[in-house]
Design an enzyme around this catalytic site. Structure first.
Site, mmCIF file in Angstrom:
data_model
loop_
_atom_site.group_PDB
_atom_site.id
_atom_site.type_symbol
_atom_site.label_atom_id
_atom_site.label_comp_id
_atom_site.label_asym_id
_atom_site.label_seq_id
_atom_site.Cartn_x
_atom_site.Cartn_y
_atom_site.Cartn_z
ATOM 1 N N CYS A 1 -6.663 107.187 10.895
ATOM 2 C CA CYS A 1 -7.235 106.607 9.768
ATOM 3 C C CYS A 1 -8.627 107.448 9.326
ATOM 4 O O CYS A 1 -9.353 107.418 10.294
ATOM 5 C CB CYS A 1 -7.581 105.113 9.739
ATOM 6 S SG CYS A 1 -8.792 104.578 8.527
ATOM 7 N N TYR B 1 -4.106 73.481 23.553
ATOM 8 C CA TYR B 1 -4.356 74.747 22.463
ATOM 9 C C TYR B 1 -3.127 75.091 22.034
ATOM 10 O O TYR B 1 -3.081 76.339 21.786
ATOM 11 C CB TYR B 1 -5.170 75.649 23.220
ATOM 12 C CG TYR B 1 -6.418 75.384 23.853
ATOM 13 C CD1 TYR B 1 -7.640 75.130 23.222
ATOM 14 C CD2 TYR B 1 -6.229 75.054 25.215
ATOM 15 C CE1 TYR B 1 -8.793 74.808 23.914
ATOM 16 C CE2 TYR B 1 -7.436 74.609 26.184
ATOM 17 C CZ TYR B 1 -8.564 74.656 25.230
ATOM 18 O OH TYR B 1 -9.790 74.084 25.941
ATOM 19 N N CYS C 1 -7.212 85.488 25.279
ATOM 20 C CA CYS C 1 -7.710 86.485 24.673
ATOM 21 C C CYS C 1 -9.087 86.963 24.646
ATOM 22 O O CYS C 1 -9.392 87.910 24.003
ATOM 23 C CB CYS C 1 -7.494 86.212 23.116
ATOM 24 S SG CYS C 1 -8.397 84.918 22.431
ATOM 25 N N CYS D 1 -15.101 101.695 9.731
ATOM 26 C CA CYS D 1 -14.842 100.246 9.556
ATOM 27 C C CYS D 1 -14.690 99.517 10.768
ATOM 28 O O CYS D 1 -14.801 100.109 12.001
ATOM 29 C CB CYS D 1 -13.181 100.476 9.363
ATOM 30 S SG CYS D 1 -12.332 99.145 9.296
ATOM 31 N N GLU E 1 -3.256 70.066 20.198
ATOM 32 C CA GLU E 1 -4.074 71.027 19.287
ATOM 33 C C GLU E 1 -5.243 70.346 18.172
ATOM 34 O O GLU E 1 -4.866 69.203 18.048
ATOM 35 C CB GLU E 1 -2.851 71.575 18.490
ATOM 36 C CG GLU E 1 -3.313 72.173 17.127
ATOM 37 C CD GLU E 1 -4.146 73.582 17.433
ATOM 38 O OE1 GLU E 1 -4.075 74.264 18.225
ATOM 39 O OE2 GLU E 1 -5.214 73.433 16.507
ATOM 40 N N GLN F 1 0.509 84.097 15.664
ATOM 41 C CA GLN F 1 0.104 85.428 16.371
ATOM 42 C C GLN F 1 0.570 86.581 15.373
ATOM 43 O O GLN F 1 1.358 86.734 14.610
ATOM 44 C CB GLN F 1 0.859 85.710 17.516
ATOM 45 C CG GLN F 1 0.596 84.549 18.660
ATOM 46 C CD GLN F 1 -0.611 84.680 19.404
ATOM 47 O OE1 GLN F 1 -1.302 85.838 19.403
ATOM 48 N NE2 GLN F 1 -1.004 83.799 20.252
HETATM 49 N N1 SAH Z 1 -0.846 78.792 21.604
HETATM 50 C C1 SAH Z 1 -0.839 78.959 20.204
HETATM 51 C C2 SAH Z 1 -2.243 79.049 19.553
HETATM 52 C C3 SAH Z 1 -3.427 79.709 20.313
HETATM 53 S S1 SAH Z 1 -4.964 80.068 19.242
HETATM 54 C C4 SAH Z 1 -0.012 80.277 19.603
HETATM 55 O O1 SAH Z 1 0.009 81.040 20.578
HETATM 56 O O2 SAH Z 1 0.143 80.399 18.441
HETATM 57 C C5 SAH Z 1 -5.719 78.755 20.022
HETATM 58 C C6 SAH Z 1 -5.708 77.287 19.213
HETATM 59 O O3 SAH Z 1 -6.601 76.604 19.923
HETATM 60 C C7 SAH Z 1 -6.039 77.360 18.001
HETATM 61 O O4 SAH Z 1 -4.672 76.705 17.102
HETATM 62 C C8 SAH Z 1 -7.109 76.279 17.671
HETATM 63 O O5 SAH Z 1 -6.977 75.400 16.517
HETATM 64 C C9 SAH Z 1 -6.797 75.389 18.886
HETATM 65 N N2 SAH Z 1 -8.213 74.857 19.602
HETATM 66 C C10 SAH Z 1 -9.474 75.224 19.373
HETATM 67 N N3 SAH Z 1 -10.170 74.365 20.011
HETATM 68 C C11 SAH Z 1 -9.488 73.416 20.645
HETATM 69 C C12 SAH Z 1 -9.731 72.320 21.164
HETATM 70 N N4 SAH Z 1 -10.774 72.031 21.866
HETATM 71 N N5 SAH Z 1 -8.707 71.505 21.497
HETATM 72 C C13 SAH Z 1 -7.388 71.644 21.274
HETATM 73 N N6 SAH Z 1 -6.948 72.840 20.526
HETATM 74 C C14 SAH Z 1 -8.096 73.710 20.205
#
Ligand code: SAH
Length: 457
Positions: free
Chosen positions: A73, A313, A410, A79, A334, A284
């Site tokens: 790019c 989460y 992550c 960027c 969540e 994702q």
């Molecule tokens: N496991 C899922 C999402 C991971 S991202 C996947 O792979 O698609 C992290 C997630 O944690 C997000 O959806 C966010 O809204 C949630 N999150 C953030 N803080 C949180 C908390 N204190 N308790 C529960 N969920 C939370």
């Protein structure tokens, strides 16, 4: 030797920092130099000095590193999206693997990290299924779109991002052409005036479905039927929507979304599981690598069909549904109520019955459930945002005493901090597998298998 601002020095880059910046020494003084890659000898101008380190700007590459490649790019350097495009892909992978290892050693206190080789991509471009383009005006009053320059809100005009799908460009061309034709003003962040803020595009790699959402500082879009008619002719177009966001600030999407054409979501798959994805859904961004990441999480969970698993989460329940087929029961937690609704609907859509989802903070829901003694966990999966897990949650996990914790992370720095805590609580890291979900950027995912020490069983 003392260094001062604007001084020009020659530096050999020996290492790279967490944001992909080159690190080298001039007379023993450590300098951080953006855009320099490991192995380069560069000339750099010192911009800022602290006691024992400083920041410098790359002015000339004196001897390029053997790992340096021509970025695909032309905007890679300006960027804010890609920090590593000038580094050959195998070295990007080595950089990420090292980062994870070092954090687990230095922050996590581990002496030997049981690393599996990082899982990279065969074709590390065009992997993103989601793009959000800001729309604005350039100095000459022309409509521009592209990506923000690093740490700013200045738009670098570019409709051809190599991380996204090629369809993005066609869609941008159509929308910008329509705005020009009808003199529709882009949003001006400074004044809070103008209509069009962002264009969100989502793509289902498996289904080929496309979703386009225009984010507006207003309720309607001039001649929307004409625009929808043109966009709907693109192969795969499944959903055209407007999102209303009149609030100032950085949040891209507002609360209200209006369907213009098609259905209000697209569908995509992870393995044979189906997911409905709307503009707001968390999904994702690299589905090809996500499949490998979830497969690793499943492998590390080591399920026999008898286990109760807590997926904390859990977002829209992707990992929960993935694990449910191999477990007795999966409970997901969540914080975003809409995501929990999506998770429940996704479970129905896929006919998965042994899952239950709870809306709330993981660090509140789990202790609550745990207190009554009515819940039990054989395996706990956590996949927190970059800031990692709350201490209260980790305490509860240790108290519940699951056989295994599978940590999907992550951010390896907060992962390492949490790993240290779990190690002090009687757990040990058994395996670590980084997965490159974000080629060309300095981010990486990582799956870690953490086992209860046999002495504590
Ligand atoms: N496991 C899922 C999402 C991971 S991202 C996947 O792979 O698609 C992290 C997630 O944690 C997000 O959806 C966010 O809204 C949630 N999150 C953030 N803080 C949180 C908390 N204190 N308790 C529960 N969920 C939370």
């Amino acid at each position: 030797m003392e260094f001062c601002k604007n001084q020009v020095v020659a530096v050999t880059i020996e290492d790279m920092g967490k944001d992909g910046e080159g690190i080298g020494k001039a007379d023993g003084f450590t300098l951080f130099i953006k855009d320099a890659v490991i192995g380069d000898t560069v000339q750099a101008r010192i911009m800022k000095t602290k006691n024992n380190y400083g920041y410098a700007r790359l002015t000339e590459i004196l001897t390029p590193s053997s790992h340096r490649v021509e970025p695909r790019c032309p905007f890679a350097r300006q960027c804010g999206g890609c920090q590593l495009q000038a580094l050959a892909y195998p070295q990007q992978l080595a950089f990420k693997e090292n980062m994870v290892r070092r954090n687990l050693e230095h922050i996590g206190g581990m002496q030997e990290v049981p690393m599996e080789p990082i899982i990279g991509m065969e074709e590390p471009f065009h992997y993103r299924n989601k793009a959000q383009f800001p729309i604005g005006l350039d100095k000459n009053g022309c409509i521009v779109t592209g990506f923000y320059a690093g740490r700013t809100h200045q738009i670098i005009p570019n409709r051809e991002c190599y991380l996204g799908v090629p369809q993005n460009r066609q869609i941008l061309d159509i929308v910008i052409h329509h705005m020009e034709k009808y003199h529709i003003a882009p949003y001006d962040e400074a004044r809070g005036k103008g209509l069009v803020r962002h264009l969100l595009i989502r793509y289902g790699f498996r289904t080929g479905e496309l979703l386009v959402c225009l984010i507006l500082n207003g309720k309607s879009f001039p001649h929307i039927e004409e625009l929808a008619e043109t966009l709907s002719r693109l192969p795969g177009m499944a959903s055209i929507m407007l999102n209303i966001n009149k609030r100032r600030g950085n949040t891209i999407l507002g609360e209200q979304t209006v369907l213009v054409w098609g259905k209000p979501y697209i569908t995509d798959y992870i393995q044979d599981l189906q997911f409905r994805i709307s503009p707001q859904s968390f999904f994702q961004v690299n589905p090809q690598q996500t499949e490998k990441m979830y497969a690793k999480a499943l492998e590390y969970a080591n399920l026999t069909g008898k286990e109760t698993v807590w997926d904390l989460y859990c977002g829209i329940g992707t990992i929960s549904l993935f694990l449910a087929r191999a477990a007795k029961k999966v409970c997901g937690v969540e914080i975003v109520p809409q995501a929990v609704k999506d998770a429940k609907r996704n479970a129905e859509l896929n006919g998965v019955k042994n899952v239950e989802f709870f809306a709330g903070k993981a660090e509140e829901i789990l202790p609550e459930k745990c207190q009554g003694g009515q819940v039990h966990a054989d395996v706990v999966v956590v996949d927190p945002p970059r800031k990692g897990c709350d201490k209260k949650l980790l305490d509860t996990v240790v108290r519940m005493g699951p056989q295994r914790v599978v940590y999907v992370s992550c951010d390896s720095a907060t992962l390492a901090r949490d790993v240290k805590y779990l190690r002090e609580g009687g757990y040990e890291v058994e395996k670590v597998c980084p997965i490159d979900n974000f080629p060309m950027t300095c981010h990486t995912e990582c799956v870690v298998s953490i086992q209860k020490n046999s002495a504590n069983i």
